[in-house]
Design a protein around this motif. Structure first.
Motif, mmCIF file in Angstrom:
data_model
loop_
_atom_site.group_PDB
_atom_site.id
_atom_site.type_symbol
_atom_site.label_atom_id
_atom_site.label_comp_id
_atom_site.label_asym_id
_atom_site.label_seq_id
_atom_site.Cartn_x
_atom_site.Cartn_y
_atom_site.Cartn_z
ATOM 1 N N TRP A 209 0.803 -1.226 0.000
ATOM 2 C CA TRP A 209 0.000 0.000 0.000
ATOM 3 C C TRP A 209 0.838 1.281 0.000
ATOM 4 O O TRP A 209 0.712 2.133 -0.880
ATOM 5 C CB TRP A 209 -0.989 0.003 1.177
ATOM 6 N N TRP A 210 1.717 1.414 1.021
ATOM 7 C CA TRP A 210 2.449 2.687 1.137
ATOM 8 C C TRP A 210 3.442 2.907 -0.004
ATOM 9 O O TRP A 210 3.515 4.027 -0.547
ATOM 10 C CB TRP A 210 3.099 2.813 2.517
ATOM 11 N N ASP A 263 -3.947 1.984 6.813
ATOM 12 C CA ASP A 263 -3.794 3.407 7.138
ATOM 13 C C ASP A 263 -4.901 3.775 8.122
ATOM 14 O O ASP A 263 -6.046 3.996 7.723
ATOM 15 C CB ASP A 263 -3.901 4.247 5.855
ATOM 16 N N GLU A 265 -5.587 6.372 9.543
ATOM 17 C CA GLU A 265 -6.147 7.732 9.390
ATOM 18 C C GLU A 265 -6.961 7.883 8.109
ATOM 19 O O GLU A 265 -7.435 8.980 7.793
ATOM 20 C CB GLU A 265 -5.016 8.754 9.421
ATOM 21 N N LEU A 266 -7.115 6.807 7.361
ATOM 22 C CA LEU A 266 -7.859 6.870 6.102
ATOM 23 C C LEU A 266 -9.347 6.976 6.400
ATOM 24 O O LEU A 266 -9.923 6.107 7.055
ATOM 25 C CB LEU A 266 -7.574 5.593 5.289
ATOM 26 N N HIS A 277 -5.912 10.866 4.134
ATOM 27 C CA HIS A 277 -5.021 9.741 4.443
ATOM 28 C C HIS A 277 -3.950 10.167 5.431
ATOM 29 O O HIS A 277 -3.724 11.366 5.645
ATOM 30 C CB HIS A 277 -4.398 9.147 3.168
ATOM 31 N N GLY A 278 -3.286 9.186 6.011
ATOM 32 C CA GLY A 278 -2.247 9.449 7.005
ATOM 33 C C GLY A 278 -0.966 9.945 6.352
ATOM 34 O O GLY A 278 -0.847 9.979 5.125
ATOM 35 N N ILE A 280 2.795 10.264 4.878
ATOM 36 C CA ILE A 280 3.617 9.365 4.049
ATOM 37 C C ILE A 280 5.060 9.464 4.529
ATOM 38 O O ILE A 280 5.561 10.567 4.783
ATOM 39 C CB ILE A 280 3.508 9.783 2.571
#
Ligand SMILES: [Fe+2]
Ligand SMILES: [Fe+2]
Length: 333
Positions: A209-210, A263, A265-266, A277-278, A280
């Motif tokens: 994902w990240w 994530d 915070e998503l 989103h959170g 990066i």
């Protein structure tokens, strides 16, 4: 696969200053203002040409290096059908590299020089291909997420101001669409399978994902050359706009699969009409871009070895061509 705007790091090579107004410059500016294509025979500012050479060659390198993580699973695909699909997908990526090297060559550079720069570690390619493919679910995650991100990035490039690049993108995008769907299909099969298969799919999403979110390149606030590239019509949407579009499109797909995006915070932001989103971890991004990702050395070594292994083919082809040319001249005489 995948341009990444990795030329945008602060302190990177600056683009040339806009030339003084003149006839050629006015014709170029008028073409850009009217949204007409610039073709190889047209005059163009040196900064425009250099920016395109860098972007198209990085893109070509990414396509070719991008074959390696998936090549790792060809011999271990779980069925003949999956193997045939994966092989076709990887071959498409090789084809994308070839179109793009050809597009770059219209700007007065040679493919050999571009490949040499890659092998010498001077040229960049997308950071995403420096991550390992540990399970079969990674084939699903790459198709679904990496090719999905590539589509977001590349569809606007079909309207790029440089004709050969824009035309190459049209066919490439059609093929990327198939790549994305085959990846999602792998994820769907795993998510409908046993608990262990679903866990494998979740693990792949957790790891990819990240790095995929980073594929779009640094935030707009860090992208000091972005404005010029957009003014030239090379780039149509900013890194953050593309990233947002990708996240908004992918969240419902993950829900359909029954997977959790890693994530915390998503969440949907009603006021913005987008997902928040959170943060990066850009230090990871720069570390991987600068050559210190999990697989950078392995990827470059594989490309260098492939070139060396193919030397006899190139020599044989040249010898054949030379002999053929000799025969032709005797016949002509
Ligand atoms: Fe591709
Ligand atoms: Fe692809």
């Amino acid at each position: 696969m995948y341009t990444q705007a990795i030329d945008l790091k602060p302190g990177a090579e600056p683009t040339a200053a806009t030339p003084a107004p003149g006839e050629r410059e006015r014709a170029f500016e008028a073409a850009i203002a009217d949204d007409r294509r610039i073709e190889p025979q047209d005059w163009m500012p040196e900064g425009y040409r250099k920016t395109l050479v860098r972007q198209i060659s990085q893109h070509a390198h990414s396509e070719v290096v991008g074959m390696l993580p998936e090549g790792n699973w060809v011999t271990r695909a779980p069925s003949l059908r999956r193997k045939a699909i994966l092989l076709a997908k990887i071959q498409d990526e090789g084809g994308h590299g070839l179109y793009l090297y050809a597009a770059a060559e219209t700007l007065g550079v040679s493919r050999e020089d571009l490949v040499d720069a890659l092998h010498a570690g001077k040229a960049k390619y997308s950071s995403i291909f420096n991550y390992p493919t540990l399970t079969w679910a990674d084939m699903g995650a790459i198709g679904w997420l990496v090719d999905g991100a590539a589509i977001m990035n590349q569809v606007p490039l079909c309207r790029c101001s440089y004709g050969p690049y824009a035309r190459a993108m049209i066919r490439i995008c059609k093929e990327e669409s198939f790549h994305q769907r085959q990846g999602f299909d792998i994820m769907l099969a795993l998510c409908r399978g046993t608990p262990a298969q679903k866990a494998m799919a979740q693990d792949a999403l957790d790891r990819w994902w990240w790095p995929v979110v980073m594929m779009f390149g640094p935030s707009d606030s860090e992208s000091i050359h972005s404005a010029q590239t957009m003014r030239w019509g090379i780039k149509r949407l900013s890194n953050d706009e593309l990233r947002q579009r990708f996240i908004d499109a992918t969240v419902p797909q993950a829900e359909l699969l029954g997977l959790r995006i890693p994530d915390p915070e998503l969440r949907w932001n009603e006021a913005r009409g987008h997902h928040d989103h959170g943060p990066i971890d850009w230090s990871e991004f720069w570390r991987v871009i600068e050559g210190d990702g999990p697989c950078n050395r392995e990827r470059l070594a594989a490309r260098v070895q492939a070139l060396e292994n193919g030397a006899w083919v190139r020599e044989a082809a040249l010898a054949h061509a030379a002999r053929h040319a000799g025969t032709g001249s005797r016949e002509a005489a």
